[in-house]
Structures are given as C-alpha cells and as structure tokens.
Design a protein around this motif. Sequence first.
Motif, PDB file in Angstrom:
ATOM      1  N   GLY A 128      36.029   8.430  12.507  1.00  0.00           N
ATOM      2  CA  GLY A 128      35.024   9.093  13.321  1.00  0.00           C
ATOM      3  C   GLY A 128      34.920  10.592  13.122  1.00  0.00           C
ATOM      4  N   VAL A 129      35.680  11.146  12.188  1.00  0.00           N
ATOM      5  CA  VAL A 129      35.687  12.592  11.975  1.00  0.00           C
ATOM      6  C   VAL A 129      35.128  12.926  10.596  1.00  0.00           C
ATOM      7  N   THR A 130      34.227  13.886  10.540  1.00  0.00           N
ATOM      8  CA  THR A 130      33.694  14.384   9.274  1.00  0.00           C
ATOM      9  C   THR A 130      34.348  15.725   8.948  1.00  0.00           C
ATOM     10  N   VAL A 131      34.828  15.840   7.711  1.00  0.00           N
ATOM     11  CA  VAL A 131      35.451  17.073   7.229  1.00  0.00           C
ATOM     12  C   VAL A 131      34.562  17.656   6.137  1.00  0.00           C
ATOM     13  N   ALA A 132      34.067  18.858   6.357  1.00  0.00           N
ATOM     14  CA  ALA A 132      33.271  19.533   5.337  1.00  0.00           C
ATOM     15  C   ALA A 132      34.194  20.288   4.393  1.00  0.00           C
ATOM     16  N   VAL A 133      34.057  20.023   3.095  1.00  0.00           N
ATOM     17  CA  VAL A 133      34.824  20.739   2.082  1.00  0.00           C
ATOM     18  C   VAL A 133      33.880  21.748   1.440  1.00  0.00           C
ATOM     19  N   SER A 247      28.744  23.049  10.312  1.00  0.00           N
ATOM     20  CA  SER A 247      29.163  22.867  11.702  1.00  0.00           C
ATOM     21  C   SER A 247      28.015  22.510  12.640  1.00  0.00           C
ATOM     22  N   GLY A 248      26.828  22.312  12.079  1.00  0.00           N
ATOM     23  CA  GLY A 248      25.696  21.888  12.903  1.00  0.00           C
ATOM     24  C   GLY A 248      24.791  22.996  13.345  1.00  0.00           C
ATOM     25  N   GLY A 249      24.979  24.203  12.790  1.00  0.00           N
ATOM     26  CA  GLY A 249      24.104  25.310  13.133  1.00  0.00           C
ATOM     27  C   GLY A 249      22.822  25.311  12.306  1.00  0.00           C
ATOM     28  N   THR A 250      21.929  26.202  12.633  1.00  0.00           N
ATOM     29  CA  THR A 250      20.631  26.281  11.972  1.00  0.00           C
ATOM     30  C   THR A 250      20.644  27.332  10.873  1.00  0.00           C
ATOM     31  N   ASN A 259      25.063  15.178   9.996  1.00  0.00           N
ATOM     32  CA  ASN A 259      26.458  14.793  10.265  1.00  0.00           C
ATOM     33  C   ASN A 259      27.338  16.043  10.383  1.00  0.00           C
ATOM     34  N   PRO A 260      27.173  16.806  11.457  1.00  0.00           N
ATOM     35  CA  PRO A 260      27.979  18.025  11.601  1.00  0.00           C
ATOM     36  C   PRO A 260      29.479  17.718  11.530  1.00  0.00           C
ATOM     37  N   ALA A 261      30.187  18.570  10.815  1.00  0.00           N
ATOM     38  CA  ALA A 261      31.623  18.376  10.629  1.00  0.00           C
ATOM     39  C   ALA A 261      32.403  18.943  11.807  1.00  0.00           C
ATOM     40  N   LYS A 262      33.466  18.259  12.176  1.00  0.00           N
ATOM     41  CA  LYS A 262      34.360  18.773  13.209  1.00  0.00           C
ATOM     42  C   LYS A 262      35.526  19.532  12.599  1.00  0.00           C
ATOM     43  N   VAL A 263      35.653  19.453  11.277  1.00  0.00           N
ATOM     44  CA  VAL A 263      36.671  20.220  10.564  1.00  0.00           C
ATOM     45  C   VAL A 263      36.031  20.784   9.302  1.00  0.00           C
ATOM     46  N   ILE A 264      36.291  22.046   9.009  1.00  0.00           N
ATOM     47  CA  ILE A 264      35.843  22.678   7.767  1.00  0.00           C
ATOM     48  C   ILE A 264      37.072  23.123   6.988  1.00  0.00           C
TER      49      ILE A 264
END
Length: 565
Positions: A128-133, A247-250, A259-264
């Motif tokens: 359930g967690v998305t990590v942006a690399v 992170s879901g910003g504009t 799919n905003p990430a909860k971890v970057i």
Amino acid sequence: MRALPNAPVEKVIVTYKSRTPEAGSNTAAKSDTAEKAAKTGEKLSFERRLAGGGALVNLGGKATKQDVTEVMNAFRADPAVASVEPDIRAYAMAVTPDDTDYAKQWDLFEPTGGMNVPAAWDKATGSGVTVAVIDTGYAAHSDLAANVIPGYDFISTAADARDGNGRDADSKDEGDWNATDGECGTGSTASNSSWHGTHVAGTIAAVTNNTKGIAGIAYNAKIEPVRVLGKCGGSSSDIADAITWASGGTVPGVPANPNPAKVINMSLGGASATCPSVYQTAINGAVSRGTTVVVAAGNSNANASGFTPANCTGVITVASTNRAGSRSYYSNYGTIVDVAAPGGETRNATDTPGTVTTPENAIYSTLNSGLTTQSTETYKPYQGTSMAAPHIAGLAALLKSAKSTLTPAEIESAIKNNARPLPGTCTGGCGTGIADAAKSVNAVLNTTPPSGTVFTNATDVQIPDNTTVTSSINVTGVTGNAPATLKVGVDIKHTWRGDLVVDLVAPDGTVRNLKTSSSSDSADNVIATYTVDASSEVANGTWKLRVQDVATGDTGYIDSWSLTF
C-alpha cells in the motif's frame, strides 16, 4: 511464530497456585470450572491438564471478547489462581526468501553490519505504499517490473534528457554517460551509464520470493521512478519540481500525479552549498503532504553540513556503513546525519582509487549491462551513501505500511530511536547508529496492554547455596513491546538476603539487574516491586527471574513473582 491479531479465543489456560487442590487434582479443577461456568453463565468445561501444570478450559465455542473477558476476570478474582491467559492461535512467520542471490545481501540480515530486515517481514512488507525514486529513471528489469508504476521525466533540457524532448511521462533511463573528459565541466571525466536509479529501486522493492535475483526491503511497495538525472547530472529546478510532483503537489504544465508517494528517496547531491531555497520549499511541501524524504549524506568523507540536499531540514540524512559496521571511508558524517545504513565498502581508504578488492562487501542490486544505452538486465554491487539511503527509504515504507497514520516526523523518530550503536567506529558522527528494521517496526506497532494485566508464577523454586536458579513466565496475548514501566514483583524467602543477586531476563536474553549482593545486608527475604524500562523488548515470550546465591550458610526459595504490564 506470533499470535493472529484477530483470531477468536475458544479456550483459556488457568494456572493454579501451588499447594491448592486445583493445582494437583483434575477433579478439583473440573469442579472449579463448573463453579466459574455457573458464575459467568458460559458453557465452560475442563478439557485437560497441560504439561506445565495449567488447566485448559474450553469456552464452549467461539466466545465474544466480552465473554472471554468475563471468564478470565472470574478466574483472576479467585485467590487460588496464579494466572489465566487465552489459548491463542499462531502461524508460521516469514521465512528466508527463495531469491537466488539473497545470500549476497549481507546488508539485510548479517548481525554485524546488516539492518535486521527479515525479522520485520512478518509484520510489514510495504503493501500500500508508493516510494518515489528521484534519480536517473528506470532501466527495464524483470526483478522489478511487477513493482514499478508509471513515473515522470522531469529533465527539462532535451540534450540532457537524450530522449529528443524535455519533460514527459516516460521515466525510462536514457543513460547518464559522458563521452569525453571535461564534457560536464572542469574535472569531469568520461564515464559509462550508471543505471543508478534502477540499482536504488532494487534495494527498496525488488520482487521477492520469485526464485530469482534479490529481495527488496519493502518488497510489496511500489516504485515510482522520477527522472531528474541525465547527461551531466540534473538541475535543482528540475529536482525541486520532481519532489513536489512525487508528493502530490502541483507543478505548472505537468499532469497531477495519480499515485502520490508517501516516501521519496534522493540518492543524489554532491554540490558543496547551503540548502537552496528551491529545495527547501519543495521539501517543506512534501512533508506537509505526509511524505517522508530520505537523502544520501554524500561521498566526500567530509562534514555533511556542507553538502546539499543532505543539509536541508525536514529530511532523513543517511550515512553509509560497511560490512564490519564502521563508517564507510568515503561517507560524509556530522551532526546533521540522522542515521546510518549499509552502503558497502569495496576497498580500503588507502587503496588506489578505483580499486575493487572486495566486491562482495558492496550492495548487490538490480542493474543493466549497457555501457551507454540500455542492454540486457543484470545485477551488480555498488557502494555509496546512494546505496545506504534506499535502505532507509525501504524501512520508511515498512513503517508506513505497518501503521498508515504515521507522520514523516514519527517515521523519522521511530527509525532514529530504534537504531543500534555501530559495532565499529564512526569518526565525525553517524547519527543514532545503524537502523534496525525489525525493532523500528515493532516499536510503531507497540500497543500498551490494559493497565494491570498481570502474569504470575507461584511455583516454588529452591535456592541452594552458591547456585543460580530461574523461574519462568510465558507472556502471550500482548501486542507489541513491553512498557517502559514494567513492574516486576518479587517474593523470595531467604535468610540473609544480601547473598542474592536478582536479574530479569527478557525473551531475547537481555539481562536487567534488579538487585545486587551485599555482604552487610543481613535482613531476611526479598519482597519488592521493581520498575523496569522494557520498552525495547517484545512483550510476548518467556521471561525469567534469575536468582544467584553467592555465599554459603543461608538458603531459601522463590515463593512467587509477577510481571505487570
């Protein structure tokens, strides 16, 4: 094994105090069970005597929580009862992954330099967690593909992007190679493509238990590749926009991230500068949206305070340790480092630069074999704080999946507060130590049991002269860790109590001294309640009271002892 969190309770285990009729007679235990059935209105029946002496009492079907509580309270109120506990269900815990190269991942499991990851997998896997690399993009790899979701290419200059245009929705890694020395500025050298983002992604979330390759730390998380590094690196303006979007910003001109990430994870940097305001603004926005930002401390063997984005606020700054648990010779250090993680070390600091003497001591992960453009998938060991950071990003994903309400600050605190001291050395400062995945996950899942929950052993244990004896209590049905105010009640009958040393031994073997010996303490008996900070210990398991008689001439016995949660 561990208890199923929602398994229905069908039976309870009643332990009677020694010397009571029910402790030695099944007939008396049956009679007492019938009495409790009449009192509670439940269909209770004595089923059998257990090897440890307890009586197994059947509740007559799947009782409600209220029914179970009523029955247990009825037994607890009986002065003849030492303890009563639910007969809980259990299941097999996570096993060693079947990935063919898992044995090469010392960074996950070795006790000296590893991060204690496997012990966390029965509680969290990143689901359930998305990590942006935020990195070089993604080079196709079958050991990652199932966990990769669409990302974005934020390189705004077509020449640097090498894809014929600027920003677009294709995060494919087009290569970060440089053809000639000096192409990227004074001191730059020609180099092949690194496929850096793919290596980082593998550490975080490589597909696991698929009989190939490696295991990812948060192997059920999703990787969102966000491309910012191409030819000659990447610009702070592109990186800042990538942080905001991930992170879901504009971001003007860019479609919203579905799919905003909860971890970057940002395994990038190198610039010797203060944190640019464009970075800090983007990071502040990401954190405000609930995204944990992890960054590499840098590879200059210098104070990380002089390097960005390691010196930005609101991030988790990660130093690198080697297989022996010391700071990697290249890793940045200092007071702004929050925590350390395995980053590897393939040579000594005194070796010729470029020498690789121990590749097995680096971090093994997914890669591509192409020198400039993508070719066949492969695996390769890399070293660097770039490799350390994704260990923490993966752990952050485990924590978020274990408890979805955690804020970035709470995730950072859990990681830092549960790290262990480096078994080696760290000149300059490596934060709170090497992160411990299992301990961090257990900490956020800790649920304080109802106040006053008591476990007791009232079986006498003789204490002969000059001997050490133990008495055990098996704690079950408690979620998470023991409290910081664990009460240990001790009733020991013994003349000249100064002869005695009394310790509490936790399920993992950790010893906490309750009482030391004293040649001048001639009083009788040890009757006391000790308060112990046991918050670092998992509650369930076998706890022991260990009593050592260090002199001759006086004897006694453990009458009873208890643990109050």
